[in-house]
Design a protein around this motif. Structure first.
Motif, PDB file in Angstrom:
ATOM      1  N   SER A  13       0.829  -1.117   0.136  1.00  0.00           N
ATOM      2  CA  SER A  13      -0.119  -0.182  -0.117  1.00  0.00           C
ATOM      3  C   SER A  13       0.831   0.791   0.172  1.00  0.00           C
ATOM      4  N   LYS A  16       2.106   1.748  -3.442  1.00  0.00           N
ATOM      5  CA  LYS A  16       1.164   2.481  -4.220  1.00  0.00           C
ATOM      6  C   LYS A  16       0.897   4.178  -4.498  1.00  0.00           C
ATOM      7  N   ILE A  17       1.326   4.396  -3.024  1.00  0.00           N
ATOM      8  CA  ILE A  17       0.379   5.524  -2.792  1.00  0.00           C
ATOM      9  C   ILE A  17       1.811   6.215  -2.939  1.00  0.00           C
ATOM     10  N   LEU A  19       3.417   5.494  -5.240  1.00  0.00           N
ATOM     11  CA  LEU A  19       3.783   5.928  -6.995  1.00  0.00           C
ATOM     12  C   LEU A  19       2.665   6.807  -7.184  1.00  0.00           C
ATOM     13  N   LEU A  20       1.760   6.964  -6.727  1.00  0.00           N
ATOM     14  CA  LEU A  20       0.583   8.061  -7.026  1.00  0.00           C
ATOM     15  C   LEU A  20       0.900   9.151  -6.211  1.00  0.00           C
ATOM     16  N   MET A  21       1.630   9.390  -5.441  1.00  0.00           N
ATOM     17  CA  MET A  21       2.078  10.603  -5.777  1.00  0.00           C
ATOM     18  C   MET A  21       2.932  11.037  -6.340  1.00  0.00           C
ATOM     19  N   MET A  23       3.506  10.672  -9.167  1.00  0.00           N
ATOM     20  CA  MET A  23       2.221  10.516 -10.834  1.00  0.00           C
ATOM     21  C   MET A  23       1.775  11.755 -10.259  1.00  0.00           C
ATOM     22  N   ILE A  24       1.376  12.263  -9.141  1.00  0.00           N
ATOM     23  CA  ILE A  24       0.568  13.693  -9.353  1.00  0.00           C
ATOM     24  C   ILE A  24       1.802  14.625  -9.452  1.00  0.00           C
ATOM     25  N   SER A  57       0.842  16.817  -3.127  1.00  0.00           N
ATOM     26  CA  SER A  57       1.338  15.517  -3.520  1.00  0.00           C
ATOM     27  C   SER A  57       1.549  14.902  -1.978  1.00  0.00           C
ATOM     28  N   GLY A  61      -1.170  12.497  -0.301  1.00  0.00           N
ATOM     29  CA  GLY A  61      -0.981  10.877   0.138  1.00  0.00           C
ATOM     30  C   GLY A  61      -1.159  10.732   1.082  1.00  0.00           C
ATOM     31  N   VAL A  64      -4.675   9.307   1.211  1.00  0.00           N
ATOM     32  CA  VAL A  64      -5.564   8.300   0.977  1.00  0.00           C
ATOM     33  C   VAL A  64      -4.737   7.324   2.077  1.00  0.00           C
ATOM     34  N   TYR A  84       7.983  10.225   0.829  1.00  0.00           N
ATOM     35  CA  TYR A  84       8.387  10.786   0.081  1.00  0.00           C
ATOM     36  C   TYR A  84       9.482  12.230  -0.431  1.00  0.00           C
TER      37      TYR A  84
END
Length: 124
Positions: A13, A16-17, A19-21, A23-24, A57, A61, A64, A84
């Motif tokens: 998790s 994944k978070i 990665l999302l951060m 991407m944003i 970001s 993050g 989420v 991050y």
């Protein structure tokens, strides 16, 4: 569920978070670059924009992470903000062959990443 599976689940998790951060961050940096190109923004405006991107970001993050982890949301937000920041520093060292920032700015960025993640976690 076994203890090993729980650790594996939260570890996945977090990845994944993160990665999302990033991407944003990437999307927002592309938007900032477009604004820089079109509007001829000053260096101070671009620097402020980068800081805002870090905060947004980190907040998202942490938010989420809080939704997924359900308990100790603020702590998970701080963890994500710290991870991050760590990746930012490692990437900076790898690509610039050094940090390229003064210590006070590194410390400020660290606090902003941790705090925005924590606030995102608390808001979730």
């Amino acid at each position: 569920m076994e203890k090993g599976n729980i650790k594996q689940t939260w570890g996945l998790s977090i990845l994944k978070i993160l990665l999302l951060m990033y991407m944003i961050t990437g999307i927002l940096l592309v938007i900032l670059a477009g604004l820089l190109y079109k509007l001829q923004l000053s260096e101070s405006v671009v620097s402020a924009g980068v800081v805002i991107i870090y905060v947004v970001s980190g907040f998202l993050g942490g938010f989420v992470a809080g939704k997924i982890m359900k308990t100790r949301k603020f702590l998970w937000g701080m963890v994500l903000g710290g991870c991050y920041f760590f990746i930012l520093v490692v990437g900076s060292i790898a690509f610039q062959h050094g940090i390229g920032m003064e210590i006070s700015r590194i410390f400020t960025t660290f606090i902003l990443c941790i705090a925005s993640g924590m606030i995102g976690g608390m808001a979730s």
